[in-house]
Design a protein around this motif. Sequence first.
Motif, PDB file in Angstrom:
ATOM      1  N   ALA A 151     -70.475  17.125  12.195  1.00 30.01           N
ATOM      2  CA  ALA A 151     -69.958  16.174  11.197  1.00 30.01           C
ATOM      3  C   ALA A 151     -70.536  16.478   9.821  1.00 30.01           C
ATOM      4  N   ALA A 152     -71.866  16.779   9.750  1.00 31.58           N
ATOM      5  CA  ALA A 152     -72.504  17.092   8.467  1.00 31.58           C
ATOM      6  C   ALA A 152     -71.945  18.377   7.885  1.00 31.58           C
ATOM      7  N   ASP A 154     -68.927  19.648   8.422  1.00 32.69           N
ATOM      8  CA  ASP A 154     -67.572  19.396   7.939  1.00 32.69           C
ATOM      9  C   ASP A 154     -67.585  18.646   6.614  1.00 32.69           C
ATOM     10  N   GLU A 155     -68.511  17.670   6.509  1.00 30.09           N
ATOM     11  CA  GLU A 155     -68.593  16.884   5.272  1.00 30.09           C
ATOM     12  C   GLU A 155     -69.065  17.748   4.099  1.00 30.09           C
ATOM     13  N   HIS A 156     -70.105  18.576   4.348  1.00 33.87           N
ATOM     14  CA  HIS A 156     -70.646  19.429   3.295  1.00 33.87           C
ATOM     15  C   HIS A 156     -69.585  20.423   2.806  1.00 33.87           C
ATOM     16  N   ALA A 158     -66.327  20.185   3.149  1.00 27.49           N
ATOM     17  CA  ALA A 158     -65.231  19.458   2.500  1.00 27.49           C
ATOM     18  C   ALA A 158     -65.595  19.117   1.059  1.00 27.49           C
ATOM     19  N   THR A 159     -66.873  18.714   0.819  1.00 30.24           N
ATOM     20  CA  THR A 159     -67.331  18.406  -0.542  1.00 30.24           C
ATOM     21  C   THR A 159     -67.308  19.654  -1.406  1.00 30.24           C
TER      22      THR A 159
END
Length: 562
Positions: A151-152, A154-156, A158-159
């Motif tokens: 999840a981290a 994917d979030e990183h 994506a940012t």
Amino acid sequence: MSLEPTCFIKFSQAIDGIALPERFTFPFYYQPHPLCIIAADELQQRLSAPQTWQHNFGLTDDPNNIIGKMFGVLLVNNQQGELGYLAAFSGKLAEQNHIDGFVPPVFDLLVQDNFFLTQQVHINQLNEQIHAHENNSDLILLKHRLAAAKAARDEHIATQRADMIVQRQMRKAQRMAGQNALSSEAFAALQHQLNQQSISDKLQLKAVTLEWDGKLAHAQAKYDELHLPLVDLKNQRKQASAALQQQIFAQYQFLNAQGKSLSLQEIFSQTALRTPPAGAGECAAPKLLQYAFKHQMQPLALAEFWWGASPKSEIRQHKHHYPACLGKCQPILAHMLEGMALDPNPMLVNQGEGKHLDLIYQDEDMVIINKPAEFLSVPGKDVHDSVYARMKTQYPQATGSLIVHRLDMSTSGLMVIALNPQAHKSLQRQFIQRTIEKSYIALVTGIVQQDDGVIELPLRGDLYDRPRQLVCQEYGKPALTEWQVLSRDHVRQQTKVRLKPHTGRTHQLRVHCAHPLGLNMPIVGDDLYGTLANRLHLHAEQLTLNHPLSNKTMSFNVAAEF
């Protein structure tokens, strides 16, 4: 140890003067022979008496563990030429396979020292190991850490991608502004600078991705170290269960009148299912025939009945007789009854022979007919005569699909026929959009106390006993029926009702009337969900639609003849 002394039952009442059946029962559609009715009545008297075993059929006030049960009786001549009958139950009774007075199972999984129990111990041990692994705190922690890392990541990423989009838009704006404001040399320098920034952004994204791939690979390796043994255990369980299932199938050996024996797997290998469904071979009919053939008895007639409360999904009436199921029993019984003279299969007989379609209305675009009961809407597998076939003959100039909607073979009443593709499309759209109004008249077995109501019970087909339908909250399609009492006959214990279906599910009205959560009263003559009579007392009385070309609202009405 032979169980024959307790299985062969002599009639307790006089049966003189009752002729023996000429042929054996066609088990999938039949009226019980009088001797089978007597045998079933005697068995029902036994079931009503106190027993040494305990089973909750749902006939008392005890709400716990209610299980209604199918029972069967087989009329036989034993080796001594004596007339009597055998009795059987489907599945287990009171958690037992062997009960005095009933034939044993074809194969008993519960016998001590049986391979099933030994293999089941092994499978249970695997289950315990799997359960222990699945609840290992270290494995659970590593699983959560892996999920959090993904999840981290994917979030990183994506940012990072979002920032790159913003930077790309800014560079585009700079290029557009510099193109007109800067000299060619200065603009070329700006282009080089912006291109370098673009390359830098891509390299940074690649570096972030590689960094996270390394972190995830490490987390995945730590997780796999504990998880892969669990995967191996589950594979062992799967293989052990499959091997055990095949071993069980091989033990179920079914005889026929010629003494030929086939296993459950051999029987179902020739069907579309290929693999026997759960519970195959445990029904009453195969048990009865197996015992008769094994002990050189001559089967004469068969009947099965339901004892107890109806299941939540199926419709079973207490004491009512039912045919053998098609999915589980038909392949087995086809082998067991091979070479025996059977009553004719009524499904192979054209029930519509000699019947006429009454013409209610016709024009260039559509026809309204009054279909008689026991007449097919479309050609069947074995019978071609139908509304469709008759319409094709009567209107040779008609084009397109003709049939817009169907009525059950047993249902009489109004049908609309389209004579061209344009009319068919218009009428079909009206059915899909549910703007066509339909109402039916039905006679149900019992006195309905309320005057009107609504029934909402989702329906799906019974995979192992088509065309029967099941009530299924999980997979069923929504089905809604309005109903209204028209009259009550207290002498005959029947109620005439008007039914308005808002959906068009198969057997919707029949199931909604018969199911305990519906009216709990089968339609008179319903051979699937109630009791056979001279006909199914269900009639499509009224039909209101818009003309497919003029769009004029038209209504048709034909009174029920019952």
